[in-house]
Design an enzyme around this catalytic site. Structure first.
Site, PDB file in Angstrom:
ATOM      1  N   ARG A   1     -25.090  -1.595   8.547  1.00 42.49           N
ATOM      2  CA  ARG A   1     -24.783  -2.975   8.171  1.00 42.49           C
ATOM      3  C   ARG A   1     -25.110  -3.956   9.295  1.00 42.49           C
ATOM      4  O   ARG A   1     -25.106  -5.165   9.086  1.00 42.49           O
ATOM      5  CB  ARG A   1     -23.303  -3.096   7.799  1.00 42.49           C
TER       6      ARG A   1
ATOM      7  N   GLU B   1     -19.053  -5.456  11.276  1.00 43.96           N
ATOM      8  CA  GLU B   1     -19.968  -4.651  12.083  1.00 43.96           C
ATOM      9  C   GLU B   1     -20.992  -5.503  12.825  1.00 43.96           C
ATOM     10  O   GLU B   1     -21.333  -5.211  13.982  1.00 43.96           O
ATOM     11  CB  GLU B   1     -20.683  -3.628  11.195  1.00 43.96           C
TER      12      GLU B   1
ATOM     13  N   LYS C   1       0.851  -1.185   0.000  1.00 41.43           N
ATOM     14  CA  LYS C   1       0.000   0.000   0.000  1.00 41.43           C
ATOM     15  C   LYS C   1       0.892   1.242   0.000  1.00 41.43           C
ATOM     16  O   LYS C   1       1.858   1.334   0.756  1.00 41.43           O
ATOM     17  CB  LYS C   1      -0.916  -0.009   1.229  1.00 41.43           C
TER      18      LYS C   1
END
Length: 585
Positions: free
Chosen positions: A363, A335, A247
């Site tokens: 969610r 979640e 990344k």
């Protein structure tokens, strides 16, 4: 040197290059992304990490006929630049400009709109099965998903289904060991091991689910990438390619500090150094008020635990992790699990503070109802990024929470107007509230420099009068009170902060309805079913005939732009409020 990128508008232009030219294009594409994001801001590290993959996919596959789905979408900047949007990429995340995420209405190359994580495999599988049913057996369907996103329950549900289908589906795992914060969990530990010991790859969970698994391979090596993608292109059925990337690849600082350079703000494009902000005393960010306050409370109350689904830094729960690592839990992008884990803690007399971005709590709505509210468990939900969040747009605005939470029995819903109120409601919650409570607060900075004041309890279901008036009163909840204060300065308009959307302060409302003929409610949430609707319900129940005007987010999805611009569009900025008030004078 002749810049290759200048001559590429669409993937059809990309296909004219030789494979030997692709590394040069990758360098140019990285530089282009860095130069734009350095001044316009946005998500940086993720897109830099998939430059080679992005080029390779558009080079080998027939997009947009072959459908490419990017999970979350933080990584799709290179994709946008190569698919007809290079000349307008500088408008990224600005009002009326490009969305920061793939968006179907923006381009035929954006096969699926994304913003929340872990949706790509389900979406691509649906596309693949549809193509099979429609007789298009040669069409390819590709999902690119990160190692943090694939650990989510939804991704596993999709893998479980895909493995028993004959769909022409290719899943590419972009493994860089980080989402926004470093990835966590047993799957992350496995992926770390398999990169060091390739023999582990011969017998793994992906193969057990009937996928043609290959990898891990270097995601920055064109030779490896192109060779394997060509092989997989000729294989039918569900396929899984594991690539390893870095990344922030190509910008030294972004590689070294991957958390900060996920979305770094403005920086020097040449050196990568962040551009320092003016050294002035400012109010704190609301997330830091939460993070520092929970540490303060946890030091005196050993029953407090902190939980977040992959937003340790974004929620500032990292402060508690530093001090109380055994009482702080980053559960990854999960979640639903976070909410029910909090419920489990609550059954044992613990005091769980479950910190979730408002948009992400959507969610886990079933878990909030089924596992927390029905059992009336005292879970403390701290909803960061509530209200309009600005440039991240429709998928990230936290504008539905007031409406969807006030519908749930047993739920207390509170919106502090400033940092002191946030501290005090957190203090009150850990004293022993016997019901679940949701505390919602916005992204960004507050209004109070001297915010670390002595704790005071807040009586549940009570509002406050901030300013008396004549015939018109404004009723607000949350930090939108700041806009109201600015709008009515010097006027004879009354202003009440109701604070609680549920339960409403009915005693105070009776006083307000009896004293003022004209009432205006305002919230930075949807008008449909929100705070204003609650006040209307109260008026109808008690047969009040007062004039009531509701201000809030319109019944449409608000796109991206600055918070001020979006407030103006929805009529809740100070000038718009002032215009409404003047109509009553």
């Amino acid at each position: 040197m002749n810049r290759l990128l200048d001559h590429i508008e669409y993937p059809s232009d990309l296909k004219k290059l030789s494979e030997e030219q692709l590394p040069q294009l990758a360098q140019e594409l990285r530089e282009f992304i860095i130069n734009i994001v350095a001044t316009k801001q946005g998500h940086l590290g993720a897109s830099l990490g998939v430059v080679e993959l992005t080029i390779a996919l558009h080079y080998l596959f027939d997009t947009p006929h072959d459908q490419l789905v990017w999970d979350v979408g933080h990584q799709a900047y290179g994709h946008k630049i190569l698919t007809g949007r290079r000349e307008i990429f500088h408008t990224n995340r600005q009002l009326n400009g490009l969305s920061g995420f793939p968006k179907r209405s923006e381009s035929s190359y954006d096969a699926f709109g994304v913003g929340h994580s872990s949706t790509s495999i389900s979406a691509a599988l649906g596309m693949a099965i549809a193509s099979s049913l429609q007789g298009d057996l040669k069409k390819h369907h590709i999902a690119v998903i990160g190692d943090a996103s694939i650990a989510s329950g939804m991704a596993f549900e999709a893998l479980n289904h895909a493995g028993v289908s004959d769909a022409n589906l290719l899943i590419i795992l972009n493994d860089n060991a980080i989402g926004i914060d470093p990835s966590v969990g047993a799957l992350k530990e496995y992926l770390t091991k398999v990169k060091k010991d390739r023999s582990l790859a011969k017998n793994n969970i992906i193969r057990a689910l009937n996928f043609d698994y290959s990898g891990p391979i270097d995601g920055h090596n064109f030779n490896s990438l192109l060779k394997e993608l060509k092989r997989l292109k000729n294989k039918k059925g569900p396929k899984f390619l594991h690539i390893v990337t870095t990344k922030g690849k190509g910008l030294t600082q972004a590689e070294k500090d991957q958390v900060k350079y996920h979305a770094p703000g403005k920086f020097d494009a040449k050196t990568g150094e962040l551009i320092p902000k003016k050294n002035i005393v400012q109010p704190p960010k609301y997330q830091d008020v939460f993070g520092k306050t929970i540490v303060e409370l946890a030091e005196k109350n050993s029953k407090i635990v902190g939980i977040t689904p992959a937003m340790l830094t974004g929620s500032s729960l990292k402060f508690m992790m530093d001090v109380f690592p055994k009482r702080t839990f980053d559960v990854g992008i999960a979640e639903q699990h976070a909410v029910t884990l909090a419920a489990g803690f609550a059954t044992q007399g613990m005091i769980p503070f479950c910190n979730v971005y408002s948009t992400f709590l959507q969610r886990s709505y079933d878990q909030v109802i089924h596992d927390v509210a029905i059992q009336d468990l005292p879970v403390v939900f701290c909803l960061d990024r509530a209200g309009l969040v600005g440039e991240d747009g429709a998928t990230h605005h936290g504008i539905f929470d007031l409406a969807y939470l006030r519908a749930i029995p047993n739920m207390i819903v509170f919106a502090p107007r400033n940092e002191v109120e946030l501290r005090n409601i957190m203090y009150t919650a850990q004293l022993g509230i016997e019901h679940p409570i949701a505390i919602r607060y916005p992204r960004g900075r507050g209004v109070t420099v001297d915010w670390q004041q002595e704790f005071q309890t807040i009586e549940i279901g009570t509002g406050e009068c901030l300013q008396e008036g004549d015939s018109t009163a404004i009723l607000s909840v949350g930090t939108i009170a700041k806009n109201v204060t600015e709008a009515i300065q010097g006027s004879h308009i009354a202003h009440y902060d109701l604070r609680f959307v549920k339960p409403l302060d009915e005693k105070l409302l009776h006083i307000i309805f009896s004293k003022y003929q004209n009432l205006i409610t305002i919230e930075d949430g949807v008008k449909t079913g929100g705070f204003g609707s609650a006040v209307l319900e109260f008026a109808a129940t008690h047969h009040y005939q007062n004039s009531i005007t509701i201000l809030g987010i319109q019944d449409e999805f608000t796109e991206h732009g600055s918070i001020h611009e979006l407030q103006k569009i929805n009529g809740i900025d100070p000038d718009s409020i002032r215009e409404v008030v003047q109509s009553y004078q």
